[in-house]
Design an enzyme around this catalytic site. Structure first.
Site, PDB file in Angstrom:
ATOM      1  N   ALA A   9       0.764  -1.210   0.027  1.00 29.51           N
ATOM      2  CA  ALA A   9       0.122  -0.041   0.095  1.00 29.51           C
ATOM      3  C   ALA A   9       0.852   1.237  -0.193  1.00 29.51           C
ATOM      4  O   ALA A   9       0.906   1.981   0.874  1.00 29.51           O
ATOM      5  CB  ALA A   9      -0.978  -0.285   1.227  1.00 29.51           C
ATOM      6  N   SER A 127       5.401  -3.686  -9.302  1.00 29.26           N
ATOM      7  CA  SER A 127       6.848  -3.279  -9.090  1.00 29.26           C
ATOM      8  C   SER A 127       7.602  -3.236 -10.133  1.00 29.26           C
ATOM      9  O   SER A 127       7.454  -4.093 -11.165  1.00 29.26           O
ATOM     10  CB  SER A 127       7.287  -4.450  -8.025  1.00 29.26           C
ATOM     11  OG  SER A 127       6.420  -4.381  -6.773  1.00 29.26           O
ATOM     12  N   PHE A 158       3.799   3.533 -14.679  1.00 30.64           N
ATOM     13  CA  PHE A 158       4.475   4.592 -15.142  1.00 30.64           C
ATOM     14  C   PHE A 158       4.009   6.082 -14.678  1.00 30.64           C
ATOM     15  O   PHE A 158       4.574   7.256 -15.108  1.00 30.64           O
ATOM     16  CB  PHE A 158       4.120   4.950 -16.632  1.00 30.64           C
ATOM     17  CG  PHE A 158       4.812   3.747 -17.480  1.00 30.64           C
ATOM     18  CD1 PHE A 158       6.150   3.476 -17.747  1.00 30.64           C
ATOM     19  CD2 PHE A 158       4.000   2.707 -17.976  1.00 30.64           C
ATOM     20  CE1 PHE A 158       6.770   2.713 -18.607  1.00 30.64           C
ATOM     21  CE2 PHE A 158       4.591   1.633 -18.600  1.00 30.64           C
ATOM     22  CZ  PHE A 158       6.061   1.606 -19.118  1.00 30.64           C
ATOM     23  N   CYS A 272      12.959   6.162  -7.919  1.00 32.88           N
ATOM     24  CA  CYS A 272      12.854   5.138  -9.315  1.00 32.88           C
ATOM     25  C   CYS A 272      14.549   5.428 -10.257  1.00 32.88           C
ATOM     26  O   CYS A 272      14.901   4.213 -10.463  1.00 32.88           O
ATOM     27  CB  CYS A 272      11.733   5.407 -10.154  1.00 32.88           C
ATOM     28  SG  CYS A 272      10.325   4.976  -9.259  1.00 32.88           S
ATOM     29  N   LYS A 275      17.648   3.885  -8.944  1.00 26.57           N
ATOM     30  CA  LYS A 275      17.632   2.522  -8.603  1.00 26.57           C
ATOM     31  C   LYS A 275      17.424   1.630  -9.841  1.00 26.57           C
ATOM     32  O   LYS A 275      17.939   0.680 -10.130  1.00 26.57           O
ATOM     33  CB  LYS A 275      16.352   2.288  -7.674  1.00 26.57           C
ATOM     34  CG  LYS A 275      15.844   0.818  -7.712  1.00 26.57           C
ATOM     35  CD  LYS A 275      14.625   0.837  -6.652  1.00 26.57           C
ATOM     36  CE  LYS A 275      13.241   1.476  -7.332  1.00 26.57           C
ATOM     37  NZ  LYS A 275      12.783   0.283  -8.244  1.00 26.57           N
ATOM     38  N   PHE A 334      11.989  15.616  -3.332  1.00 30.52           N
ATOM     39  CA  PHE A 334      12.750  15.361  -4.696  1.00 30.52           C
ATOM     40  C   PHE A 334      12.090  16.216  -5.781  1.00 30.52           C
ATOM     41  O   PHE A 334      12.740  16.325  -6.667  1.00 30.52           O
ATOM     42  CB  PHE A 334      12.896  13.742  -4.781  1.00 30.52           C
ATOM     43  CG  PHE A 334      11.948  13.199  -5.355  1.00 30.52           C
ATOM     44  CD1 PHE A 334      10.639  12.536  -4.909  1.00 30.52           C
ATOM     45  CD2 PHE A 334      11.784  12.965  -6.973  1.00 30.52           C
ATOM     46  CE1 PHE A 334       9.688  11.938  -5.265  1.00 30.52           C
ATOM     47  CE2 PHE A 334      10.729  12.498  -7.426  1.00 30.52           C
ATOM     48  CZ  PHE A 334       9.679  11.752  -6.740  1.00 30.52           C
TER      49      PHE A 334
HETATM   50  P1  NAD Z   1       6.675   2.113  -1.209  1.00 29.38           P
HETATM   51  O1  NAD Z   1       7.955   1.463  -0.452  1.00 29.38           O
HETATM   52  O2  NAD Z   1       5.954   3.151  -0.966  1.00 29.38           O
HETATM   53  O3  NAD Z   1       5.526   0.735  -0.882  1.00 29.38           O
HETATM   54  C1  NAD Z   1       5.846  -0.664  -0.970  1.00 29.38           C
HETATM   55  C2  NAD Z   1       4.873  -1.405   0.213  1.00 29.38           C
HETATM   56  O4  NAD Z   1       4.966  -2.598   0.132  1.00 29.38           O
HETATM   57  C3  NAD Z   1       5.283  -0.863   1.755  1.00 29.38           C
HETATM   58  O5  NAD Z   1       4.265  -0.270   2.178  1.00 29.38           O
HETATM   59  C4  NAD Z   1       5.860  -2.095   2.312  1.00 29.38           C
HETATM   60  O6  NAD Z   1       5.285  -2.214   3.598  1.00 29.38           O
HETATM   61  C5  NAD Z   1       4.787  -3.203   1.435  1.00 29.38           C
HETATM   62  N1  NAD Z   1       5.410  -4.534   1.773  1.00 29.38           N
HETATM   63  C6  NAD Z   1       6.577  -5.121   1.348  1.00 29.38           C
HETATM   64  N2  NAD Z   1       6.517  -6.105   1.504  1.00 29.38           N
HETATM   65  C7  NAD Z   1       5.349  -6.662   1.588  1.00 29.38           C
HETATM   66  C8  NAD Z   1       4.752  -7.996   1.756  1.00 29.38           C
HETATM   67  N3  NAD Z   1       5.710  -9.195   1.867  1.00 29.38           N
HETATM   68  N4  NAD Z   1       3.399  -8.281   2.170  1.00 29.38           N
HETATM   69  C9  NAD Z   1       2.622  -6.913   2.116  1.00 29.38           C
HETATM   70  N5  NAD Z   1       3.281  -5.866   1.979  1.00 29.38           N
HETATM   71  C10 NAD Z   1       4.621  -5.500   1.730  1.00 29.38           C
HETATM   72  O7  NAD Z   1       7.115   1.772  -2.657  1.00 29.38           O
HETATM   73  P2  NAD Z   1       6.483   2.369  -4.027  1.00 29.38           P
HETATM   74  O8  NAD Z   1       6.995   3.708  -4.331  1.00 29.38           O
HETATM   75  O9  NAD Z   1       5.099   2.040  -3.942  1.00 29.38           O
HETATM   76  O10 NAD Z   1       7.134   1.265  -5.058  1.00 29.38           O
HETATM   77  C11 NAD Z   1       6.623   0.083  -5.237  1.00 29.38           C
HETATM   78  C12 NAD Z   1       7.235  -0.464  -6.489  1.00 29.38           C
HETATM   79  O11 NAD Z   1       6.588   0.358  -7.522  1.00 29.38           O
HETATM   80  C13 NAD Z   1       8.581  -0.498  -6.549  1.00 29.38           C
HETATM   81  O12 NAD Z   1       9.190  -1.450  -7.462  1.00 29.38           O
HETATM   82  C14 NAD Z   1       8.930   0.757  -7.594  1.00 29.38           C
HETATM   83  O13 NAD Z   1      10.010   0.887  -8.262  1.00 29.38           O
HETATM   84  C15 NAD Z   1       7.698   1.023  -8.536  1.00 29.38           C
HETATM   85  N6  NAD Z   1       7.420   2.138  -9.018  1.00 29.38           N
HETATM   86  C16 NAD Z   1       7.239   3.203  -7.989  1.00 29.38           C
HETATM   87  C17 NAD Z   1       6.791   4.561  -8.463  1.00 29.38           C
HETATM   88  C18 NAD Z   1       7.003   5.644  -7.484  1.00 29.38           C
HETATM   89  O14 NAD Z   1       6.666   6.837  -8.182  1.00 29.38           O
HETATM   90  N7  NAD Z   1       7.140   5.524  -6.349  1.00 29.38           N
HETATM   91  C19 NAD Z   1       6.660   4.519  -9.940  1.00 29.38           C
HETATM   92  C20 NAD Z   1       6.475   3.548 -10.775  1.00 29.38           C
HETATM   93  C21 NAD Z   1       6.834   2.222 -10.236  1.00 29.38           C
HETATM   94  C1  UDX Z   2       9.830   8.789 -12.547  1.00 27.03           C
HETATM   95  C2  UDX Z   2       8.997   8.610 -13.798  1.00 27.03           C
HETATM   96  O1  UDX Z   2       8.597   9.994 -14.543  1.00 27.03           O
HETATM   97  C3  UDX Z   2       7.527   7.971 -13.867  1.00 27.03           C
HETATM   98  O2  UDX Z   2       7.333   7.650 -15.315  1.00 27.03           O
HETATM   99  C4  UDX Z   2       8.294   6.646 -13.127  1.00 27.03           C
HETATM  100  O3  UDX Z   2       6.973   5.764 -13.211  1.00 27.03           O
HETATM  101  C5  UDX Z   2       8.650   6.763 -11.792  1.00 27.03           C
HETATM  102  O4  UDX Z   2       9.889   7.603 -11.859  1.00 27.03           O
HETATM  103  P1  UDX Z   2       8.965  10.453 -10.472  1.00 27.03           P
HETATM  104  O5  UDX Z   2      10.482  10.057 -10.075  1.00 27.03           O
HETATM  105  O6  UDX Z   2       7.860  10.414  -9.407  1.00 27.03           O
HETATM  106  O7  UDX Z   2       8.800   9.699 -11.839  1.00 27.03           O
HETATM  107  O8  UDX Z   2       8.979  11.917 -10.729  1.00 27.03           O
HETATM  108  P2  UDX Z   2       9.589  12.661 -12.191  1.00 27.03           P
HETATM  109  O9  UDX Z   2       8.614  13.779 -12.462  1.00 27.03           O
HETATM  110  O10 UDX Z   2      10.098  11.569 -13.221  1.00 27.03           O
HETATM  111  O11 UDX Z   2      10.929  13.438 -11.614  1.00 27.03           O
HETATM  112  C6  UDX Z   2      12.108  12.635 -11.236  1.00 27.03           C
HETATM  113  C7  UDX Z   2      13.307  13.783 -11.015  1.00 27.03           C
HETATM  114  O12 UDX Z   2      13.661  14.495 -12.086  1.00 27.03           O
HETATM  115  C8  UDX Z   2      12.624  14.874  -9.854  1.00 27.03           C
HETATM  116  O13 UDX Z   2      13.728  15.059  -8.924  1.00 27.03           O
HETATM  117  C9  UDX Z   2      12.603  15.978 -10.700  1.00 27.03           C
HETATM  118  O14 UDX Z   2      12.524  17.173 -10.103  1.00 27.03           O
HETATM  119  C10 UDX Z   2      13.545  15.799 -11.614  1.00 27.03           C
HETATM  120  N1  UDX Z   2      13.522  16.514 -12.954  1.00 27.03           N
HETATM  121  C11 UDX Z   2      12.312  16.073 -13.858  1.00 27.03           C
HETATM  122  C12 UDX Z   2      14.452  17.459 -13.612  1.00 27.03           C
HETATM  123  O15 UDX Z   2      15.419  17.614 -12.904  1.00 27.03           O
HETATM  124  N2  UDX Z   2      14.237  18.041 -14.788  1.00 27.03           N
HETATM  125  C13 UDX Z   2      13.183  17.774 -15.598  1.00 27.03           C
HETATM  126  O16 UDX Z   2      13.132  18.222 -16.609  1.00 27.03           O
HETATM  127  C14 UDX Z   2      12.249  16.725 -15.023  1.00 27.03           C
END
Ligand code: NAD
Ligand code: UDX
Length: 504
Positions: A9, A127, A158, A272, A275, A334
């Site tokens: 979540a 993920s 995305f 993201c 990583k 960020f």
């Molecule tokens: P997050 O850390 O906010 O959430 C992950 C959650 O999973 C945590 O709350 C954790 O407690 C839970 N969790 C872990 N192991 C578990 C288990 N075994 N059972 C139940 N719950 C469990 O992470 P996030 O930012 O939502 O990212 C999740 C995935 O999506 C990652 O792989 C990330 O790379 C990808 N992703 C993130 C973003 C973003 O903008 N944050 C965008 C696109 C993709």
């Molecule tokens: C990114 C991708 O955009 C998204 O598609 C993916 O699912 C998760 O990773 P996010 O990290 O949430 O999303 O934000 P994003 O708007 O991409 O910005 C990432 C970083 O780049 C931020 O620190 C932002 O300030 C920086 N950034 C973005 C710049 O420095 N210049 C730009 O022109 C755009």
């Protein structure tokens, strides 16, 4: 009624499932997590993440067809489709440490699905995972030999933070990868039917599993590469008198390039980009492609260079020392419109300035003092093993050179310099004359996001540095040194792992 369960979540699981529940009233959606505080927050008026528009979506569906629960096993066993949206951070120890994705959480979720399932399910990788993960997951799911059939789909997310709801309502595309078998095609269609409730058919792309997994890593690498490219040009702009905003505008007008993601900055952050590129680099190395690995690694190296360059500019402009000088930090998240601080460039910049003994006064509209102190006391990737926090927390609460305040005017009062590290809209509208009047002189503004009106601030009397903009006479006379942030920061070894920890 189709039942969906999402494991995790977090920033992705919560908003994504809330939007599915809103758009598909006949589908029951349960979002489960092992973190009790997180689930409690999802069930309260104070959601665990700040995301514009999210409150409204959750309010409309929670208790109707959207549930948040810690009863992971019950909801997984009842579901037809299980999304797995757990964290996949960079490994900090062992094989591939510092690059490879840590799939511990994913594997434990997959084992649990296998153990509790009594009927066949579609398991969806939400993920971001290394390419070929689905193959490993298939093996785990079939390990219990109960004769239950699972179909694995890759459906990477995305969305970007700060615009998550907008992105989910109107995605550029939804990507679904599945096995090229009749059962695989059936599973792909079932997930496609969910998205088809609100996403036009031509925006739903179906591919094989490996293409879907790799596309996610590639998309983030391409986006980050644009930022590193424009940031590299920003350094050349400062050296030559060109203006990076004008250059990126001119470059982006080429329809083959396009205008988005060309804003020069203090560096990209977020959970993201770094990583996922490290993960890509590791996969290339494992597949015997060192040249490709090296190419993508440069994107991160340029990002580190940009953060170092910013700190050096601040220190060298201020007579080569910031020791005991108050420096106001405006913005810690960020990017704007999120409270997320994972990999925020503010961490490295603040560590660099603290290493030079500055007194920092930090203000961010969405980040708590606790979070800021935690971030500044943890080593890189510290959030990946929160168990170590215990060890570090004495120094966290004890960073004497640090205050966190709840107002930009308070942060800048009596300061020698201001560093703008997040592009919050409110920083554009500040009364800079009032701020100038209350600062030490000469008063400096270091704009890491190019949001201030440079000419207006110079007229007020500030010495202004804005990334990639022509330097004023003062800054030209103070050439920036080439010291790295790491070398500014004293280190000691963590007792629980082999990595060096930065301490103040
Ligand atoms: P997050 O850390 O906010 O959430 C992950 C959650 O999973 C945590 O709350 C954790 O407690 C839970 N969790 C872990 N192991 C578990 C288990 N075994 N059972 C139940 N719950 C469990 O992470 P996030 O930012 O939502 O990212 C999740 C995935 O999506 C990652 O792989 C990330 O790379 C990808 N992703 C993130 C973003 C973003 O903008 N944050 C965008 C696109 C993709
Ligand atoms: C990114 C991708 O955009 C998204 O598609 C993916 O699912 C998760 O990773 P996010 O990290 O949430 O999303 O934000 P994003 O708007 O991409 O910005 C990432 C970083 O780049 C931020 O620190 C932002 O300030 C920086 N950034 C973005 C710049 O420095 N210049 C730009 O022109 C755009």
């Amino acid at each position: 009624m189709v039942k969906i369960c999402c494991i995790g979540a977090g920033y992705v699981g919560g908003p994504t499932m809330a939007v599915i529940a809103l758009k598909c009233p006949e589908i029951e959606v349960a979002v489960v997590d092992i973190s009790i505080p997180r689930i409690n927050a999802w069930n309260s008026d104070q959601l665990p993440i700040y995301e514009p528009g999210l409150d409204d979506v959750v309010k409309q569906c929670r208790g109707k067809n959207l549930y948040f629960s810690t009863d992971v096993e019950k909801h997984v066993s009842e579901a037809d489709i299980v999304f797995v949206s757990v964290n996949t951070p960079t490994k900090t120890q062992g094989l591939g440490a510092g690059k490879a994705a840590d799939l511990t959480y994913w594997e434990s979720a997959a084992r649990m699905i296998a153990d509790v399932s009594k009927s066949g399910k579609i398991v969806v990788e939400k993920s971001t995972v290394p390419v070929k993960t689905a193959e490993a997951i298939e093996r785990i799911l079939s390990h219990n030999n109960k004769g239950i059939s699972f179909q694995i789909l890759s459906n990477p997310e995305f969305l970007a933070e700060g615009t998550a709801i907008e992105d989910l309502f109107k995605p550029d595309r939804v990507l679904i990868g599945g096995r090229e078998t009749p059962e695989g095609a059936k599973a792909v269609k079932a997930l496609k039917d969910v998205y088809a409730h609100w996403v036009p058919e031509d925006r739903i792309i179906c591919t094989n599993l490996w293409s879907a997994e790799l596309s996610k890593l590639a998309a983030n690498a391409f986006l980050a590469q644009r930022i590193s490219s424009v940031n590299s040009i920003s350094a050349l702009c400062e050296a030559t008198g060109a203006d990076v905003t004008q250059v990126s505008h001119a470059v982006g007008k080429d329809t083959r390039i396009g205008p988005k993601f060309l804003n020069a900055s203090v560096g990209f952050g977020g959970s993201c980009f770094q990583k996922d590129i490290l993960n890509l680099v590791y996969i290339c190395e494992c597949n015997g492609l060192p040249e490709v690995a090296h190419y993508w690694k440069q994107v991160i190296e340029m990002n580190d260079y940009q953060k170092n360059r910013f700190v050096n500019r601040v220190v060298s402009s201020m007579f080569n020392t910031v020791a005991n000088k108050k420096v106001a930090i405006l913005g810690f998240a960020f990017k704007k419109d999120t409270g997320d601080t994972r990999e925020t460039p503010a961490i490295d910049v603040c560590k660099g300035l603290l290493g030079d003994k500055a007194n920092l006064s930090i203000y961010d509209p969405q980040v708590s003092e606790d979070q800021i102190r935690k971030d500044l006391s943890m080593k890189k990737f510290g959030w990946d093993h929160p168990g170590h926090l215990q060890l570090l927390s004495p120094s966290a609460s004890d960073i004497k050179q640090l205050s966190v305040v709840w107002d930009a005017y308070e942060a800048t009062k009596d300061a020698h310099a201001i560093c703008i590290l997040t592009e919050w809209d409110e920083f554009k509208k500040l009364d800079y004359q009032r701020i100038f009047d209350n600062m030490q002189k000469p008063a400096f503004v270091f704009d890491g996001r190019n949001i201030v009106d440079v000419e207006k601030l110079r007229k007020i009397g500030f010495i202004v540095y804005s990334i990639g903009k022509p330097l004023d006479a003062w800054l030209k006379d103070m050439p920036a040194s080439k010291i790295t942030i790491e070398s500014r920061v004293p280190k000691f070894m963590c007792g629980q792992c082999t990595s060096a920890i930065q301490e103040y």
